[in-house]
Write an enzyme that holds these catalytic residues in place. Sequence first.
Site, PDB file in Angstrom:
ATOM      1  N   GLU A  21       6.248  60.277 -12.764  1.00  0.00           N
ATOM      2  CA  GLU A  21       5.993  61.646 -12.316  1.00  0.00           C
ATOM      3  C   GLU A  21       5.550  62.573 -13.451  1.00  0.00           C
ATOM      4  O   GLU A  21       6.243  63.536 -13.801  1.00  0.00           O
ATOM      5  CB  GLU A  21       7.233  62.233 -11.619  1.00  0.00           C
ATOM      6  CG  GLU A  21       7.615  61.476 -10.360  1.00  0.00           C
ATOM      7  CD  GLU A  21       8.600  62.240  -9.476  1.00  0.00           C
ATOM      8  OE1 GLU A  21       9.144  63.265  -9.926  1.00  0.00           O
ATOM      9  OE2 GLU A  21       8.809  61.808  -8.332  1.00  0.00           O
ATOM     10  N   GLU A  44       9.518  55.449  -5.205  1.00  0.00           N
ATOM     11  CA  GLU A  44      10.766  56.182  -4.939  1.00  0.00           C
ATOM     12  C   GLU A  44      10.682  56.845  -3.572  1.00  0.00           C
ATOM     13  O   GLU A  44       9.653  57.429  -3.223  1.00  0.00           O
ATOM     14  CB  GLU A  44      11.013  57.310  -5.949  1.00  0.00           C
ATOM     15  CG  GLU A  44      11.458  56.883  -7.311  1.00  0.00           C
ATOM     16  CD  GLU A  44      11.784  58.075  -8.221  1.00  0.00           C
ATOM     17  OE1 GLU A  44      12.138  59.163  -7.726  1.00  0.00           O
ATOM     18  OE2 GLU A  44      11.680  57.888  -9.450  1.00  0.00           O
TER      19      GLU A  44
HETATM   20  C1  NOJ Z   1      12.061  61.830  -8.997  1.00  0.00           C
HETATM   21  C2  NOJ Z   1      12.518  61.310 -10.326  1.00  0.00           C
HETATM   22  O1  NOJ Z   1      11.709  60.262 -10.757  1.00  0.00           O
HETATM   23  C3  NOJ Z   1      13.977  60.912 -10.372  1.00  0.00           C
HETATM   24  O2  NOJ Z   1      14.347  60.851 -11.699  1.00  0.00           O
HETATM   25  C4  NOJ Z   1      14.789  61.896  -9.565  1.00  0.00           C
HETATM   26  O3  NOJ Z   1      16.161  61.684  -9.703  1.00  0.00           O
HETATM   27  C5  NOJ Z   1      14.389  61.787  -8.110  1.00  0.00           C
HETATM   28  N1  NOJ Z   1      12.969  62.050  -7.965  1.00  0.00           N
HETATM   29  C6  NOJ Z   1      15.146  62.725  -7.184  1.00  0.00           C
HETATM   30  O4  NOJ Z   1      14.927  64.027  -7.545  1.00  0.00           O
END
Ligand code: NOJ
Length: 447
Positions: A166, A355
């Site tokens: 991200e 994710e």
């Molecule tokens: C994106 C991130 O990559 C991760 O580190 C985070 O905990 C989750 N989304 C949830 O916010």
Amino acid sequence: MNRSDFGEDFCWGVSTAAYQIEGGITADGKGPSIWDVFTQKKNKIFGGHNGNIACDYYNKFTEDIYLIYQLKIPHYRFSIAWSRIFPEGVGRINYKGIDFYNKVINLCLELDIEPWITLYHWDLPEELQKKGGWTNRDVIQWFSNYVSCCVQHFGDRVSNWIVLNEPMVFTGAGYFLGVHAPGKKGLNNFLSAVHHAALCQSAGGNIIKSLQTSSNVGTSFSHSHVEPYRQEDEKDQKAAVRVDALLNRLFLEPVLGMGYPIDDLPILKRMEKHIKGNDMQDLHFKMDFTGLQVYTRELIQHDFWMPFVQARLIKASDRFVHHTIMNWEVHPNSIYEAIKKFNQYEGINKIIITENGAAFDDFFYGESIIDDLRKDYIKSHLKKLLKAKEEGFKVNGYFIWTLTDNFEWAEGYKPKFGLIHVDFNTQKRTIKDSGKWYRDFLSSAGL
Ligand code: NOJ
């Protein structure tokens, strides 16, 4: 819906990240990262929480990887803490750090779990931040050196690599809004960090390919499906286009060789002063897969007073829609829309949802932990993913965020995303109903 509907070669997994779980922040020669420093500052993190111990995964990884095995999850994505390998960011290698990840990888392989390594999940070595971090162009050299070292030491057993996690979030929250480490603000910091991270995205990919021809390389983009708040309002529609360019296209389009989405977000012209020589060509890299991380949708309203984008997000709670503890709307169709949109880009060969998951409160009932909302969230997203697949859109894998409850950045330990509950006083792990559901789902077709 059962597992076999998704096809035999669909990748099922679970994702974690080093700083959120490992703890052991000074163990065996690890150097400090920007998150070790940022969490010490006042009023930055909910409840003054930090990742000093987190899930104590540094000591308990064996138990946690056995839990993945018990849940029958065949793919495991985790990240490497750069400052465990290079305590100062560059130069001296800390071989105890290498040993740690070797143990993690070897255990996965012993249990027939396929490892996926994220090379950068937001924990830059503090020594590099002292030199400007992502705003310093030298980061391309520092990062390239770190990536080569990882491929040289782990590439004999690992072939799946996610270069950056991200990038929009770590540059936006860390170098523009100042709400994540390293807490920097302003457009200049942001645009230089963006350009250097985008160059690292392709440089990292090229290095992996040059050292390991059989590698499977991608990077993970955050994606929120964006819509105008007032569907018919032309100003909101235009604002939604700008926000989409910023949130969803800023890193994707340069890596595809399309450059930055300047036409839809003219403020990006100010990036020019950071662009040198062959940079625009160098941003391009042919990824084997595109990682897509989907949680919610955003509704956008035109706002003249908002600097740079003239737009604002209308929070889910203000819209009175079903939302998670993060105040993210539960909107399963967003995953379908994201897959469809990414399919329209030429040059995207494979899409992996690296994710997806939800933070909700859990309820104890005897020995069980009931988390129906999380279970429903996952199921409803999988249904929409399947719909996309059945309509012929490419989508090749799905990783749940996340294995255990953990340190959720600025929100501390409050939001719980895990399939497994962690009692942070005792470090006891308990599989939640959602974890049992995932296990049963993965066993359902007996694949
Ligand atoms: C994106 C991130 O990559 C991760 O580190 C985070 O905990 C989750 N989304 C949830 O916010």
